[in-house]
Scaffold this motif. Structure first.
Motif, short mmCIF file in Angstrom:
data_model
loop_
_atom_site.label_atom_id
_atom_site.label_comp_id
_atom_site.label_asym_id
_atom_site.label_seq_id
_atom_site.Cartn_x
_atom_site.Cartn_y
_atom_site.Cartn_z
N PHE A 33 17.26 69.07 50.56
CA PHE A 33 18.36 68.14 50.30
C PHE A 33 18.07 67.36 49.03
N ASN A 34 19.05 66.59 48.59
CA ASN A 34 18.93 65.83 47.34
C ASN A 34 18.65 64.36 47.53
N TYR A 35 19.05 63.80 48.69
CA TYR A 35 18.97 62.35 48.88
C TYR A 35 18.43 62.02 50.25
N LEU A 36 17.49 61.09 50.29
CA LEU A 36 17.04 60.58 51.58
C LEU A 36 18.17 59.80 52.26
N PRO A 37 18.27 59.87 53.57
CA PRO A 37 19.32 59.12 54.28
C PRO A 37 18.95 57.66 54.45
N ASP A 38 18.82 56.96 53.33
CA ASP A 38 18.55 55.52 53.35
C ASP A 38 19.28 54.90 52.16
N LEU A 39 19.20 53.59 52.03
CA LEU A 39 19.98 52.91 51.00
C LEU A 39 19.56 53.31 49.59
N SER A 40 18.28 53.60 49.39
CA SER A 40 17.85 54.06 48.06
C SER A 40 18.45 55.42 47.75
N GLY A 41 18.52 56.27 48.78
CA GLY A 41 19.15 57.57 48.58
C GLY A 41 20.63 57.43 48.26
N PHE A 42 21.30 56.49 48.92
CA PHE A 42 22.72 56.28 48.65
C PHE A 42 22.95 55.72 47.25
N ALA A 43 22.07 54.87 46.79
CA ALA A 43 22.21 54.32 45.44
C ALA A 43 22.21 55.46 44.41
N LYS A 44 21.34 56.41 44.59
CA LYS A 44 21.27 57.55 43.67
C LYS A 44 22.48 58.46 43.87
N ALA A 45 22.88 58.66 45.13
CA ALA A 45 24.02 59.53 45.40
C ALA A 45 25.31 58.99 44.79
N ILE A 46 25.49 57.68 44.82
CA ILE A 46 26.70 57.08 44.24
C ILE A 46 26.79 57.39 42.76
N GLU A 47 25.68 57.23 42.06
CA GLU A 47 25.69 57.50 40.62
C GLU A 47 25.94 58.97 40.33
N ASP A 48 25.33 59.85 41.11
CA ASP A 48 25.52 61.29 40.88
C ASP A 48 26.94 61.73 41.25
N ARG A 49 27.50 61.13 42.30
CA ARG A 49 28.82 61.55 42.77
C ARG A 49 29.90 61.32 41.72
N LYS A 50 29.71 60.34 40.88
CA LYS A 50 30.71 60.01 39.87
C LYS A 50 30.94 61.16 38.89
N ARG A 51 29.98 62.06 38.78
CA ARG A 51 30.09 63.16 37.82
C ARG A 51 30.91 64.34 38.36
N TYR A 52 31.32 64.26 39.63
CA TYR A 52 32.08 65.36 40.23
C TYR A 52 33.54 64.94 40.37
N ALA A 53 34.43 65.65 39.69
CA ALA A 53 35.84 65.29 39.69
C ALA A 53 36.49 65.60 41.04
N ILE A 54 37.38 64.72 41.46
CA ILE A 54 38.13 64.87 42.69
C ILE A 54 39.60 64.63 42.39
N ASP A 55 40.47 65.43 42.95
CA ASP A 55 41.90 65.21 42.79
C ASP A 55 42.34 64.18 43.83
#
Length: 532
Positions: A33-55
């Motif tokens: 997996f890419n992110y630990l299921p904790d708040l530090s993992g979510f902090a990184k996931a939020i930043e990475d998620r912004k790079r994926y376009a969604i309609d």
């Protein structure tokens, strides 16, 4: 009065080793997996998620269509409005549309998603987080969803329809609802619950409609958004991925490689990846797409397509294609601005086989969060435990150990003959020493006699135990019956009982208690005991 206890997953025998490790030490599986299921993992996931376009416009329009004509809470309205904003993300859980929600963990999943969204809002206040429940309406295994367990009775919905369960007519469902209501008796919240079921049934044409209306009544006030992905607009948006799967079928090899790595660690594969992981779907039909030479065939039908014909069909009627369990996660993450998927141990096991597949298709791989697991012990059950001087922790023992513990508590003397057996062994040791002095060949004779006497002592101890069991038969039966109710068939309550069994007595307070206690980021199995 509610008492809340947490115990380690390791103490709950029905959980698998992989499930326990991911809950307690997810870092052990970090290669998958890419992110630990904790708040530090979510902090990184939020930043990475912004790079994926969604309609977002498409998603919002589909959801507004779903909720058109249905009552919405203020929080649901806020959530739907926020989905158009780039700083809004979703937290997703999903399940087949089990009859009247099926087992309790269906409910626990939803509260895990609702509470995780709220926790993330507190930790990351500049963002919005929307809890989404995806109803797996395209599944066609009716036997998996057509029943529920209520008050130790199995209630089954009889329906002759075929194909995706969400599209089934409601034939036979009113009969089920009347049977369920007949079990309500004069419980405090029987009228309220009966009204919910009748309201969900009223005006519904397909099973999808009924499920949506029931969930909206149960969880609308908590802001939950229900999404049915059996939607032509969503399928049209996803058809590029389905085209790759049809023509290049990359998923099978990618997942087999991941499964080989898991098997190397001693774990079995979770979901079988086929050459093509799509179904052909119409009302009454959901069958696998199979490549046979140069043609695409629809399993168990006479339908056959050339390469050009099946691509034309996909372009013109994408709603006729349905992802299987291998492609469905891609579909969910492609459509939603999602950060986390919440699931049980089995679900997360197959998600953990997907990382390279997501990378191949260029789709965001979410944080994988283990849902809450809970055990609910009622007032009456707590009284039974107190009456026999036993604690809730004792219920997690194997039945034989539970009975032994009670017997030791119920007797005024130590029934174990272990000390006496030790004394006998010492005596035989002295006898053997003297016998060897006379004739070394007597050693085996003495040992044999020792074994006979030792077995006699063991037999006596068993006789004592049986005599006490007979004297305490009523209490032992009460305890073992209680254990079997809380762990039906040796499994977990959450995998068996339906929520109505508890809602009838406690009403909204039952849901509010679950809402208060659900915390999927906090390790541990939750025991909720309801004392008077």
């Amino acid at each position: 009065m509610m008492e809340i206890h947490k115990i380690n997953f390791e103490e709950v025998r029905p959980f698998t080793r992989r499930d326990v490790i991911y809950r307690n030490h997810p870092e052990n599986f970090s290669a998958f997996f890419n992110y630990l299921p904790d708040l530090s993992g979510f902090a990184k996931a939020i930043e990475d998620r912004k790079r994926y376009a969604i309609d977002r416009k498409l998603l919002q329009s589909v959801l507004y269509k779903h909720y058109d004509g249905h009552e919405m809470s203020e929080l649901q309205t806020q959530h739907l409005t926020a989905l158009s904003e780039e700083n809004t993300f979703t937290v997703v859980t999903a399940h087949q549309p089990s009859l009247l929600t099926g087992p309790l963990y269906y409910i626990y999943k939803i509260f895990s998603a609702i509470n995780l969204a709220e926790q993330l809002k507190v930790s990351f206040p500049s963002y919005h987080f929307v809890p989404i429940f995806i109803s797996g309406s395209e599944d066609h295994d009716f036997e998996e969803i057509n029943h529920l367990h209520l008050f130790q009775r199995k209630i089954v919905w009889q329906n002759e329809g075929k194909g995706p369960v969400g599209r089934l007519t409601l034939d036979g469902l009113p009969i089920v609802i009347e049977e369920v209501k007949s079990l309500f008796g004069t419980s405090p919240f029987s009228v309220e619950l009966a009204s919910m079921l009748d309201t969900a049934l009223e005006g519904s044409n397909q099973y999808n409609d009924f499920v949506f209306k029931l969930l909206n009544q149960l969880f609308g006030r908590y802001g939950l958004i229900v999404l049915n992905m059996d939607d032509v607009a969503l399928k049209d948006h996803f058809k590029g991925v389905m085209k790759q799967e049809l023509l290049d079928h990359p998923s099978a090899e990618l997942i087999r490689e991941s499964q080989d790595r898991w098997q190397g660690l001693g774990y079995h594969s979770q979901a079988h990846a086929r050459e093509i992981n799509l179904f052909y779907m119409e009302n009454g039909v959901r069958e696998r797409v199979v490549l046979n030479g140069e043609h695409f065939e629809i399993n168990n039908t006479q339908l056959k397509f050339s390469r050009e014909e099946i691509i034309q069909l996909l372009e013109q009627q994408p709603e006729k294609f349905s992802p299987n369990v291998v492609i469905r996660p891609l579909y969910e993450e492609f459509i939603l601005p999602n950060l986390a998927y919440i699931g049980g141990g089995g679900e997360l096991a197959y998600w953990l086989e997907r990382k390279t597949q997501f990378e191949h298709f260029g789709i965001f791989f979410p944080v994988l969060v283990r849902r809450d697991s809970m055990l609910w012990i009622s007032n009456a059950q707590c009284q039974t435990l107190n009456k026999h001087d036993m604690a809730w922790q004792d219920l997690f023992l194997e039945e034989s150990l539970l009975v032994d513990k009670y017997i030791h508590k119920a007797t005024s003397f130590d029934i174990s003959l272990e000390e006496e057996a030790g004394s006998i062994a010492h005596i035989f040791q002295l006898i053997a020493s003297k016998a060897a002095g006379a004739d070394k060949t007597l050693a085996s004779f003495v040992e044999a006699e020792k074994v006979k006497v030792t077995k006699s002592v063991e037999h006596i101890e068993q006789r004592i135990k049986r005599a006490i069991k007979k004297n305490e038969e009523t209490a032992i039966n009460q305890l073992t019956n209680l254990k079997n109710k809380l762990f039906p068939g040796g499994g977990l309550q959450e995998r068996h009982d339906n929520f109505m069994q508890y809602y009838l007595t406690l009403g909204p307070n039952f849901f509010d208690t679950l809402k208060k206690e659900a915390n999927p980021l906090q390790p541990g199995f939750t025991v909720i005991s309801h004392y008077p």
